[in-house]
Design a protein around this motif. Sequence first.
Motif, mmCIF file in Angstrom:
data_model
loop_
_atom_site.group_PDB
_atom_site.id
_atom_site.type_symbol
_atom_site.label_atom_id
_atom_site.label_comp_id
_atom_site.label_asym_id
_atom_site.label_seq_id
_atom_site.Cartn_x
_atom_site.Cartn_y
_atom_site.Cartn_z
ATOM 1 N N ASP A 298 0.818 -1.209 0.000
ATOM 2 C CA ASP A 298 0.000 0.000 0.000
ATOM 3 C C ASP A 298 0.858 1.268 0.000
ATOM 4 O O ASP A 298 0.443 2.311 -0.496
ATOM 5 N N ALA A 299 2.081 1.166 0.562
ATOM 6 C CA ALA A 299 2.986 2.312 0.606
ATOM 7 C C ALA A 299 3.821 2.446 -0.669
ATOM 8 O O ALA A 299 4.606 3.377 -0.794
ATOM 9 N N GLY A 300 3.644 1.513 -1.611
ATOM 10 C CA GLY A 300 4.356 1.611 -2.878
ATOM 11 C C GLY A 300 5.607 0.779 -2.984
ATOM 12 O O GLY A 300 6.356 0.912 -3.964
ATOM 13 N N THR A 301 5.874 -0.083 -1.994
ATOM 14 C CA THR A 301 7.042 -0.957 -2.057
ATOM 15 C C THR A 301 6.680 -2.244 -2.780
ATOM 16 O O THR A 301 5.694 -2.889 -2.456
ATOM 17 N N SER A 302 7.476 -2.605 -3.772
ATOM 18 C CA SER A 302 7.253 -3.869 -4.475
ATOM 19 C C SER A 302 7.556 -5.035 -3.545
ATOM 20 O O SER A 302 8.572 -5.027 -2.851
ATOM 21 N N ALA A 303 6.706 -6.032 -3.532
ATOM 22 C CA ALA A 303 6.958 -7.256 -2.791
ATOM 23 C C ALA A 303 6.976 -8.409 -3.781
ATOM 24 O O ALA A 303 6.056 -8.556 -4.589
ATOM 25 N N ILE A 304 8.038 -9.191 -3.738
ATOM 26 C CA ILE A 304 8.203 -10.317 -4.647
ATOM 27 C C ILE A 304 8.396 -11.559 -3.789
ATOM 28 O O ILE A 304 9.415 -11.694 -3.106
ATOM 29 N N VAL A 305 7.414 -12.422 -3.781
ATOM 30 C CA VAL A 305 7.450 -13.612 -2.944
ATOM 31 C C VAL A 305 7.694 -14.828 -3.830
ATOM 32 O O VAL A 305 6.939 -15.092 -4.762
ATOM 33 N N VAL A 306 8.760 -15.549 -3.529
ATOM 34 C CA VAL A 306 9.122 -16.763 -4.259
ATOM 35 C C VAL A 306 8.601 -17.956 -3.465
ATOM 36 O O VAL A 306 8.904 -18.092 -2.284
ATOM 37 N N THR A 307 7.807 -18.802 -4.100
ATOM 38 C CA THR A 307 7.204 -19.888 -3.344
ATOM 39 C C THR A 307 6.731 -21.013 -4.252
ATOM 40 O O THR A 307 6.475 -20.803 -5.442
ATOM 41 N N HIS A 308 6.634 -22.222 -3.674
ATOM 42 C CA HIS A 308 5.972 -23.334 -4.350
ATOM 43 C C HIS A 308 4.593 -23.565 -3.742
ATOM 44 O O HIS A 308 3.866 -24.451 -4.171
ATOM 45 N N ASP A 309 4.228 -22.747 -2.725
ATOM 46 C CA ASP A 309 2.958 -22.901 -2.020
ATOM 47 C C ASP A 309 2.284 -21.537 -1.961
ATOM 48 O O ASP A 309 2.669 -20.662 -1.190
ATOM 49 N N LEU A 310 1.266 -21.347 -2.771
ATOM 50 C CA LEU A 310 0.639 -20.041 -2.930
ATOM 51 C C LEU A 310 -0.542 -19.803 -2.003
ATOM 52 O O LEU A 310 -1.184 -18.762 -2.074
ATOM 53 N N ARG A 311 -0.823 -20.739 -1.127
ATOM 54 C CA ARG A 311 -2.050 -20.636 -0.345
ATOM 55 C C ARG A 311 -2.033 -19.479 0.639
ATOM 56 O O ARG A 311 -3.086 -18.969 1.011
ATOM 57 N N ASP A 312 -0.871 -19.024 1.065
ATOM 58 C CA ASP A 312 -0.808 -17.870 1.956
ATOM 59 C C ASP A 312 -0.868 -16.550 1.207
ATOM 60 O O ASP A 312 -1.330 -15.550 1.752
ATOM 61 N N VAL A 313 -0.369 -16.515 -0.020
ATOM 62 C CA VAL A 313 -0.092 -15.223 -0.650
ATOM 63 C C VAL A 313 -0.860 -14.950 -1.929
ATOM 64 O O VAL A 313 -0.800 -13.828 -2.437
ATOM 65 N N LEU A 314 -1.579 -15.916 -2.452
ATOM 66 C CA LEU A 314 -2.205 -15.713 -3.756
ATOM 67 C C LEU A 314 -3.143 -14.516 -3.749
ATOM 68 O O LEU A 314 -3.205 -13.756 -4.713
ATOM 69 N N GLY A 315 -3.891 -14.343 -2.662
ATOM 70 C CA GLY A 315 -4.852 -13.253 -2.616
ATOM 71 C C GLY A 315 -4.238 -11.881 -2.461
ATOM 72 O O GLY A 315 -4.899 -10.879 -2.711
ATOM 73 N N LEU A 316 -2.978 -11.802 -2.042
ATOM 74 C CA LEU A 316 -2.291 -10.515 -1.988
ATOM 75 C C LEU A 316 -1.681 -10.141 -3.334
ATOM 76 O O LEU A 316 -1.333 -8.991 -3.560
ATOM 77 N N ALA A 317 -1.541 -11.128 -4.208
ATOM 78 C CA ALA A 317 -0.804 -10.917 -5.444
ATOM 79 C C ALA A 317 -1.569 -10.045 -6.432
ATOM 80 O O ALA A 317 -2.780 -10.175 -6.604
ATOM 81 N N ASP A 318 -0.831 -9.167 -7.090
ATOM 82 C CA ASP A 318 -1.352 -8.477 -8.262
ATOM 83 C C ASP A 318 -1.124 -9.320 -9.511
ATOM 84 O O ASP A 318 -1.872 -9.240 -10.474
ATOM 85 N N ARG A 319 -0.055 -10.136 -9.440
ATOM 86 C CA ARG A 319 0.320 -10.929 -10.613
ATOM 87 C C ARG A 319 1.069 -12.165 -10.154
ATOM 88 O O ARG A 319 1.748 -12.151 -9.128
ATOM 89 N N VAL A 320 0.947 -13.226 -10.911
ATOM 90 C CA VAL A 320 1.673 -14.474 -10.656
ATOM 91 C C VAL A 320 2.516 -14.795 -11.883
ATOM 92 O O VAL A 320 2.000 -14.840 -13.006
#
Length: 275
Positions: A189-211
């Motif tokens: 929300d503050a404009g910082t890019s977050a890049i999460v590397v994972t084989h398990d998307l169940r925690d983060v898929l809903g935060l993602a703008d793109r996969v």
Amino acid sequence: MIDVEGVTCRFEAPGRAADGDVVAVDNVTLSVPDGEFLVVAGANGSGKTTLVRTFNGLVTPDEGTVAVNGTPVGADLVAARTAVGMVFQDPRDQLVAATVGADVAFGPENLGLPHEEIDRRVADALAAVNMADRGADRIQSLSGGERERVAIAGALAMDPDHLVLDEPFTGLDEPARRSVLDRLRDLRDAGTSAIVVTHDLRDVLGLADRVVGLSAGRVAVDAPPEEAVAELPGLDVRAPDSLEGGSAGNFGAEGGSAEDLGVEGGTAGDLGADP
């Protein structure tokens, strides 16, 4: 902005000739805009960790270019590593001090910041990973999950433009995982890019703008989460069956129901559990 253009990374394989090198990343082109929450998904060996390590010069591509905020990474490694914070999968690879507070302060101290600013960053970062009162604890006394949280706090304390986290939830309990997710949401929300590397998307898929999904070093999926869900099972990763039952923003949201989190017939605490 991180711009990746035609990047290929090769590694020598024991017993192979030079032309038989392993291609870890194969002609990848992508851009990460400021403020985007990007999930880089793929099975073990798909090239995802190698790819993100080119973002700040930890890996030098054999072909192609990487630029951060318009500057080629190789032209200014200090700038790249200040702008792109990296949290490794194994926290032992980046913990350098004897105590929690000293470790989190290490990066900001090397930037030459005033003591007051360092103290503020350390306090904010430790609070973000639910370790606000643990600054005096010795690193050697911590559990594996606690060390992971310290590593994340150390990256947050650098206040980077782009934060890369490689499998950041490994070993974290539910409260710590939620705290990190909330902090990632705030950073986005503050404009910082977050890049999460994972084989398990169940925690983060809903935060993602793109996969972006990798397979054998190539981009196999590059889509918003709603579109990516259908293709992810082919990449041998863990993902919800669909986004039905709630908006993408409900994934990982505090107070969301099990259905909102993509867990059918379970509780929010089941997120990340082995099937």
